[in-house]
Scaffold this motif. Structure first.
Motif, PDB file in Angstrom:
ATOM      1  N   THR A 249       0.807  -1.216   0.000  1.00  0.00           N
ATOM      2  CA  THR A 249       0.000   0.000   0.000  1.00  0.00           C
ATOM      3  C   THR A 249       0.833   1.255   0.000  1.00  0.00           C
ATOM      4  O   THR A 249       0.404   2.286  -0.495  1.00  0.00           O
ATOM      5  N   GLY A 250       2.039   1.214   0.564  1.00  0.00           N
ATOM      6  CA  GLY A 250       2.863   2.415   0.632  1.00  0.00           C
ATOM      7  C   GLY A 250       2.301   3.391   1.635  1.00  0.00           C
ATOM      8  O   GLY A 250       1.244   3.205   2.231  1.00  0.00           O
ATOM      9  N   GLY A 251       2.997   4.508   1.811  1.00  0.00           N
ATOM     10  CA  GLY A 251       2.567   5.495   2.791  1.00  0.00           C
ATOM     11  C   GLY A 251       1.788   6.640   2.208  1.00  0.00           C
ATOM     12  O   GLY A 251       1.298   7.500   2.918  1.00  0.00           O
TER      13      GLY A 251
ATOM     14  N   TRP B 211      10.120  10.669  -5.941  1.00  0.00           N
ATOM     15  CA  TRP B 211       9.081  10.491  -4.915  1.00  0.00           C
ATOM     16  C   TRP B 211       9.193   9.080  -4.353  1.00  0.00           C
ATOM     17  O   TRP B 211       9.653   8.163  -5.042  1.00  0.00           O
ATOM     18  N   SER B 212       8.760   8.917  -3.114  1.00  0.00           N
ATOM     19  CA  SER B 212       8.770   7.591  -2.499  1.00  0.00           C
ATOM     20  C   SER B 212       7.456   7.348  -1.778  1.00  0.00           C
ATOM     21  O   SER B 212       6.618   8.249  -1.655  1.00  0.00           O
ATOM     22  N   ASP B 213       7.281   6.114  -1.294  1.00  0.00           N
ATOM     23  CA  ASP B 213       6.082   5.735  -0.529  1.00  0.00           C
ATOM     24  C   ASP B 213       4.802   6.010  -1.308  1.00  0.00           C
ATOM     25  O   ASP B 213       3.847   6.587  -0.776  1.00  0.00           O
ATOM     26  N   LEU B 214       4.775   5.615  -2.567  1.00  0.00           N
ATOM     27  CA  LEU B 214       3.597   5.794  -3.410  1.00  0.00           C
ATOM     28  C   LEU B 214       2.661   4.601  -3.255  1.00  0.00           C
ATOM     29  O   LEU B 214       3.108   3.454  -3.224  1.00  0.00           O
TER      30      LEU B 214
ATOM     31  N   GLY C 110       1.456   5.634  -7.737  1.00  0.00           N
ATOM     32  CA  GLY C 110       0.307   5.714  -6.844  1.00  0.00           C
ATOM     33  C   GLY C 110      -0.731   4.661  -7.193  1.00  0.00           C
ATOM     34  O   GLY C 110      -0.503   3.772  -8.021  1.00  0.00           O
ATOM     35  N   ASP C 111      -1.877   4.741  -6.542  1.00  0.00           N
ATOM     36  CA  ASP C 111      -2.969   3.807  -6.812  1.00  0.00           C
ATOM     37  C   ASP C 111      -3.349   3.878  -8.295  1.00  0.00           C
ATOM     38  O   ASP C 111      -3.258   4.949  -8.914  1.00  0.00           O
TER      39      ASP C 111
ATOM     40  N   THR D 131       8.938   9.820 -17.397  1.00  0.00           N
ATOM     41  CA  THR D 131       8.452   9.402 -16.087  1.00  0.00           C
ATOM     42  C   THR D 131       8.675   7.908 -15.894  1.00  0.00           C
ATOM     43  O   THR D 131       8.368   7.101 -16.774  1.00  0.00           O
ATOM     44  N   ALA D 132       9.232   7.563 -14.736  1.00  0.00           N
ATOM     45  CA  ALA D 132       9.298   6.182 -14.262  1.00  0.00           C
ATOM     46  C   ALA D 132       8.667   6.180 -12.877  1.00  0.00           C
ATOM     47  O   ALA D 132       8.346   7.236 -12.333  1.00  0.00           O
ATOM     48  N   TRP D 133       8.488   5.008 -12.306  1.00  0.00           N
ATOM     49  CA  TRP D 133       7.858   4.938 -10.983  1.00  0.00           C
ATOM     50  C   TRP D 133       8.704   5.722  -9.974  1.00  0.00           C
ATOM     51  O   TRP D 133       9.840   5.371  -9.671  1.00  0.00           O
ATOM     52  N   GLY D 134       8.123   6.849  -9.477  1.00  0.00           N
ATOM     53  CA  GLY D 134       8.808   7.655  -8.480  1.00  0.00           C
ATOM     54  C   GLY D 134       9.868   8.586  -9.031  1.00  0.00           C
ATOM     55  O   GLY D 134      10.577   9.238  -8.242  1.00  0.00           O
ATOM     56  N   HIS D 135      10.005   8.690 -10.343  1.00  0.00           N
ATOM     57  CA  HIS D 135      11.043   9.525 -10.955  1.00  0.00           C
ATOM     58  C   HIS D 135      10.448  10.294 -12.133  1.00  0.00           C
ATOM     59  O   HIS D 135       9.676   9.737 -12.920  1.00  0.00           O
TER      60      HIS D 135
END
Length: 215
Positions: free
Chosen positions: A58-60, A78-81, A100-101, A173-177
């Protein structure tokens, strides 16, 4: 001279029965304690493992840049997505979103070039699979779009689509980047692909980029 047989009286018999009962009770108590310890250990392992799985899945929900060291100059991270599968639209804080979701169906990202806008929720699922999502707005030149299309079409785990609302002419864009550039000729475009196509940010390494939502 005859031998005499010692007879055990009622008191001795009672003591023997009590001793035997205590022995049985103590043995049962020891067995119960062992079973209790084993059961507690199993429950504790399940709770700890389940909690770790929940955090990982779920991440934060932290939508602010993480401040992690950037691999490519100028990128944001970005982190905790969140990683939940949801129905309907998601209000992402970035344009285009960095994670994210998302929808349970991914956009095909096997070098797919989309000439029209695609749903964010499906594209984010592609990011989870380790894809790089390249987007452009009306400020990008036709030459930029052609160059980006050639790069994407020759690169598995990437996809290209227009996003009119984004700030930079070209965004990767990549996951969190995420990295914004003014031109497809920027050398950081290649660096971003090198770093993040199936890179260390990939949440589901080896997951498919075909068999999802297409054109």
């Amino acid at each position: 001279m005859g031998t005499s047989k010692t007879k055990r009286g009622p008191a001795a018999d009672r003591r023997a029965k009590i001793a035997e009962a205590r022995r049985i009770e103590q043995a049962r108590d020891r067995r119960n304690r062992r079973l209790t310890i084993v059961a507690c250990a199993v429950i504790l392992a399940a709770v700890v493992g389940g909690g770790a799985w929940l955090v990982a899945s779920t991440g934060g929900g932290d939508d602010a840049p993480s401040g992690d060291a950037a691999t490519v100059q100028g990128e944001q991270t970005w982190s905790d997505l969140g990683r939940n599968h949801v129905d309907g639209t998601v209000d992402y804080p970035q344009t285009p979103p960095v994670g994210g979701d998302h929808n349970q169906v991914w956009m095909n990202c096997d070098g797919d070039v989309y000439t029209e806008a695609i749903p964010n929720e499906n594209a984010v699922h592609s990011l989870e699979h380790g894809a790089v999502w390249v987007t452009y707005n009306d400020s990008a030149t036709e030459a930029d779009v052609e160059t980006l299309g050639e790069r994407v079409s020759s690169t598995p785990y990437s996809l290209l689509s227009p996003v009119a609302e984004q700030e930079s002419p070209v965004m990767l864009t990549a996951w969190g980047h995420q990295l914004g550039v003014d031109s497809a000729d920027d050398e950081r475009v290649g660096e971003f692909f090198e770093a993040y196509v199936q890179g260390p940010q990939t949440q589901e390494p080896g997951a498919a980029c075909t068999g999802g939502m297409g054109q």
